[in-house]
Design a protein around this motif. Structure first.
Motif, PDB file in Angstrom:
ATOM      1  N   GLY A  29     -45.232  53.890  92.763  1.00  0.00           N
ATOM      2  CA  GLY A  29     -43.870  53.414  92.542  1.00  0.00           C
ATOM      3  C   GLY A  29     -43.081  53.354  93.836  1.00  0.00           C
ATOM      4  N   SER A  52     -36.872  51.850  91.350  1.00  0.00           N
ATOM      5  CA  SER A  52     -36.470  50.666  90.584  1.00  0.00           C
ATOM      6  C   SER A  52     -35.565  49.736  91.367  1.00  0.00           C
ATOM      7  CB  SER A  52     -35.778  51.103  89.290  1.00  0.00           C
ATOM      8  OG  SER A  52     -36.677  51.775  88.439  1.00  0.00           O
ATOM      9  N   SER A  72     -52.709  52.710  89.273  1.00  0.00           N
ATOM     10  CA  SER A  72     -51.316  53.143  89.321  1.00  0.00           C
ATOM     11  C   SER A  72     -51.244  54.598  88.887  1.00  0.00           C
ATOM     12  CB  SER A  72     -50.453  52.270  88.404  1.00  0.00           C
ATOM     13  OG  SER A  72     -50.517  50.923  88.807  1.00  0.00           O
ATOM     14  N   SER A  85     -48.282  56.298  88.758  1.00  0.00           N
ATOM     15  CA  SER A  85     -46.915  56.590  88.338  1.00  0.00           C
ATOM     16  C   SER A  85     -46.718  56.097  86.915  1.00  0.00           C
ATOM     17  CB  SER A  85     -45.905  55.916  89.272  1.00  0.00           C
ATOM     18  OG  SER A  85     -44.612  55.980  88.726  1.00  0.00           O
ATOM     19  N   GLY A 116     -43.813  55.210  85.836  1.00  0.00           N
ATOM     20  CA  GLY A 116     -42.685  54.292  85.858  1.00  0.00           C
ATOM     21  C   GLY A 116     -43.129  52.868  86.143  1.00  0.00           C
ATOM     22  N   SER A 127     -41.839  50.666  88.380  1.00  0.00           N
ATOM     23  CA  SER A 127     -41.358  50.036  89.609  1.00  0.00           C
ATOM     24  C   SER A 127     -42.468  49.442  90.465  1.00  0.00           C
ATOM     25  CB  SER A 127     -40.534  51.030  90.433  1.00  0.00           C
ATOM     26  OG  SER A 127     -41.320  52.103  90.910  1.00  0.00           O
ATOM     27  N   GLY A 128     -43.641  50.100  90.541  1.00  0.00           N
ATOM     28  CA  GLY A 128     -44.719  49.559  91.359  1.00  0.00           C
ATOM     29  C   GLY A 128     -45.181  48.196  90.864  1.00  0.00           C
ATOM     30  N   ALA A 178     -47.729  51.320  83.645  1.00  0.00           N
ATOM     31  CA  ALA A 178     -46.338  50.927  83.903  1.00  0.00           C
ATOM     32  C   ALA A 178     -45.498  51.200  82.669  1.00  0.00           C
ATOM     33  CB  ALA A 178     -46.261  49.456  84.296  1.00  0.00           C
ATOM     34  N   SER A 229     -36.048  46.454  83.355  1.00  0.00           N
ATOM     35  CA  SER A 229     -37.437  46.269  83.793  1.00  0.00           C
ATOM     36  C   SER A 229     -38.176  45.323  82.855  1.00  0.00           C
ATOM     37  CB  SER A 229     -38.157  47.616  83.848  1.00  0.00           C
ATOM     38  OG  SER A 229     -37.530  48.506  84.748  1.00  0.00           O
TER      39      SER A 229
END
Length: 587
Positions: A102, A105, A132, A134, A136, A138-139, A159, A219
């Motif tokens: 990530g 955001s 990934s 994370s 979250g 954001s990545g 995600a 998002s």
């Protein structure tokens, strides 16, 4: 005495040798530069830029230390280069390596905007992701707007939703006989809850739930648009948990399965020149030194009084009030600067430091210079305080903003000390409040004085926000009380003017300064970024004669790039003093 003289002579000889070598190196460097007509090394006229989002970046480039000597860049520099690349006919595309943990955001939103601008300008964007790590979004969100998304074979896309976790120490402190005596204004000012509670209070839970939902919804909206997947279908996909590479391609979340080298080869194949150029080495089309200027001033991290001390390696606090306020005022006094973009990325800090910076913004406005705020990942508490009086405020949809409130107090540790055989005893003269911040509990009179003191700070904070935002204090109190908001929600309640990133703030600054939209402007950073030799001088005490020699040679050569660099070198350097004192309250 003889030993002392020999040592002194040796030190002098070493310094002389260092300066001589530095001077000869400078002559060689300038000779090569002038021999090539004073231009940067030639770049291909068919470029594919590369960027690795796994590499951590500070928001702004370091201004001193080894990091400055190595010309380390910041996130803002990357944004400006991507903006320039969109209009640069020599740039054909961009190859991205996605972050696995990530990137935040707000940064994802600014990168997404940059990718969309590149695509709208006819440039291709290819991105590759590995596993990934994370939970979250954001990545993934940062790269979702790319033309092609590649995922490594056997890897996983993760995600899922947005999570905030708080460690509550209330029971621990109780077990240790430590009593937090902290007063907060008001119920949403949740930072003290870490020390006083064992779970979320109702207002704390309300605010953080609303923040998480806002970030998650924004998002979903952006990813749905970028990947052309129905929003509800996307929500179901992402919330289902880890997604295999095959499932990601089948569902449209990814386009192709392949190794990083395969994606890189695909990017190279779209270009006439079979090479890639790291974005850190990309030199955008040069804007002449005589162009109108927009000053960029930034602060990152906790807001403190004094001068930034970044250390030899470029770390440390960079949101010190003397440094930031002086930079704003210096930009305001420069007649060539037509407007200021103030980049704020801070969770808050000292009210006194915040007040000093707020006043510097007001002073340059009195000089006739508009100030536009660009909020980064956070502009909360003191970070919002320093922004409140600006002419225009931009926040990213996920920027953590607001938290207009204040708290203060102490940890009463006398009971804990007595448990281990230490007995603090006090003799105090000079009034009831003299020993208020000792190890014993507040007296009732002391507590009342602390509350009065903090209430005065809260009232000043809300009055500054009300004046800056053109709202009544009652209206501000309704959205203040220590509550944090997402940038999207902050727009709805009137705390920001528009959703947008750093490059949007630059365009607004041009508008407020009556600079034509199509006109190129020169971005000038305050405090000035040290040249290589200035950074060496700071680190090793090298003589300024080296820099002066460069100035003479550059001026005689009449080279516009050198002339502009020398203009930057003339900016006053920050004072090296640090004011230290107890932190009694915090925004």
């Amino acid at each position: 005495m003889r030993t002392f003289l020999l040592s002194a002579a040796g030190a002098f000889a070493a310094l002389f040798a260092f300066n001589l070598l530095a001077f000869l190196f400078l002559l060689g460097t300038l000779g090569a530069t002038l021999g090539s007509g004073g231009s940067e090394p030639e770049q291909s006229d068919s470029l594919v830029l590369t960027m690795d989002l796994r590499t951590p970046l500070s928001d702004l480039a370091p201004t001193s230390g080894l990091a400055a000597f190595s010309r380390e860049q910041g996130f803002v520099d990357i944004l400006t280069k991507l903006e320039a690349a969109a209009d640069d006919p020599t740039v054909n595309g961009l190859f991205l390596r996605a972050s696995q943990a990530g990137i935040g955001s707000a940064r994802a939103e600014e990168l997404r905007s940059a990718i969309i601008k590149l695509r709208d300008a006819g440039k291709f964007v290819i991105a590759h992701t590995q596993d990934s790590y994370s939970t979250g979004p954001s990545g993934y969100r940062a790269i979702a707007a790319a033309d092609e998304l590649w995922i490594q074979p056997g890897s996983t896309l993760l995600a899922t939703g947005v999570t905030f976790e708080t460690l509550f120490l209330g029971q621990l402190f109780d077990d240790l006989s430590i009593v937090p005596e902290i007063e907060a204004f008001y119920e949403y000012k949740n930072a003290p809850n870490t020390f006083t509670e064992t779970d979320y209070t109702a207002p704390h839970r309300e605010a953080m739930t609303a923040l998480a939902e806002s970030v998650w919804n924004v998002s979903l909206d952006s990813i749905s648009s970028d990947r052309r997947i129905d929003r509800e279908e996307l929500k179901s996909l992402l919330e289902s948990g880890p997604i295999s590479s095959g499932e990601a391609v089948a569902s449209g979340l990814m386009d192709r399965i392949g190794w990083p080298e395969d994606a890189q080869t695909a990017a190279i194949s779209k270009n006439d020149d079979n090479s890639l150029l790291p974005i850190s080495q990309y030199n955008p089309p040069f804007v002449g030194a005589r162009a109108q200027q927009i000053a960029i001033v930034g602060g990152e991290g906790a807001i403190v009084t004094g001068v930034s001390d970044v250390g030899a390696f470029g770390g440390g606090n960079t949101f010190a009030s003397d440094t930031v306020a002086q930079s704003i005022l210096q930009a305001g006094r420069n007649s060539r600067v037509k407007a200021i973009v103030f980049r704020v990325d801070s969770p808050g800090g000292s009210p006194d430091a915040s007040d000093q910076i707020w006043r510097s913004v007001e002073r340059v406005q009195e000089m006739g210079k508009p100030v536009v705020i660009s909020m980064g990942s956070a502009a909360a508490s003191g970070g919002y305080y320093v922004s409140a009086g600006a002419d225009y405020i931009f926040a990213n949809p996920s920027t953590i903003t607001g938290s207009i409130g204040i708290f203060g107090g102490k940890q009463t540790i006398s009971g804990a000390m007595e448990r281990i055989g230490i007995f603090p005893r006090t003799i105090s003269v000079g009034g009831e409040f003299a020993d208020a911040y000792g190890t014993d509990p507040f007296t009732e009179e002391q507590r009342e004085q602390v509350i009065t003191y903090l209430k005065r700070g809260y009232d000043r904070f809300t009055s500054i926000v009300a004046e800056g935002r053109g709202l009544s204090e009652d209206q501000i109190d309704d959205v203040a009380r220590g509550r944090v908001w997402s940038g999207a929600d902050a727009l709805e309640v009137g705390l920001v003017d528009e959703l947008g990133g750093f490059t949007d703030a630059i365009e607004k600054a041009k508008e407020l300064a009556d600079i034509a939209t199509e006109e190129d402007v020169r971005l000038v950073f305050y405090p000035a970024r040290k040249t290589g030799f200035e950074a060496l001088e700071e680190l090793f005490g090298a003589s300024t004669e080296v820099a002066r020699a460069a100035s003479v040679i550059g001026t005689l050569a009449g080279d516009e790039r050198l002339d502009d660099a020398l203009t930057q070198m003339q900016l006053l350097q920050n004072e090296r003093s640090q004011a230290l004192g107890p932190i009694l309250r915090e925004h």
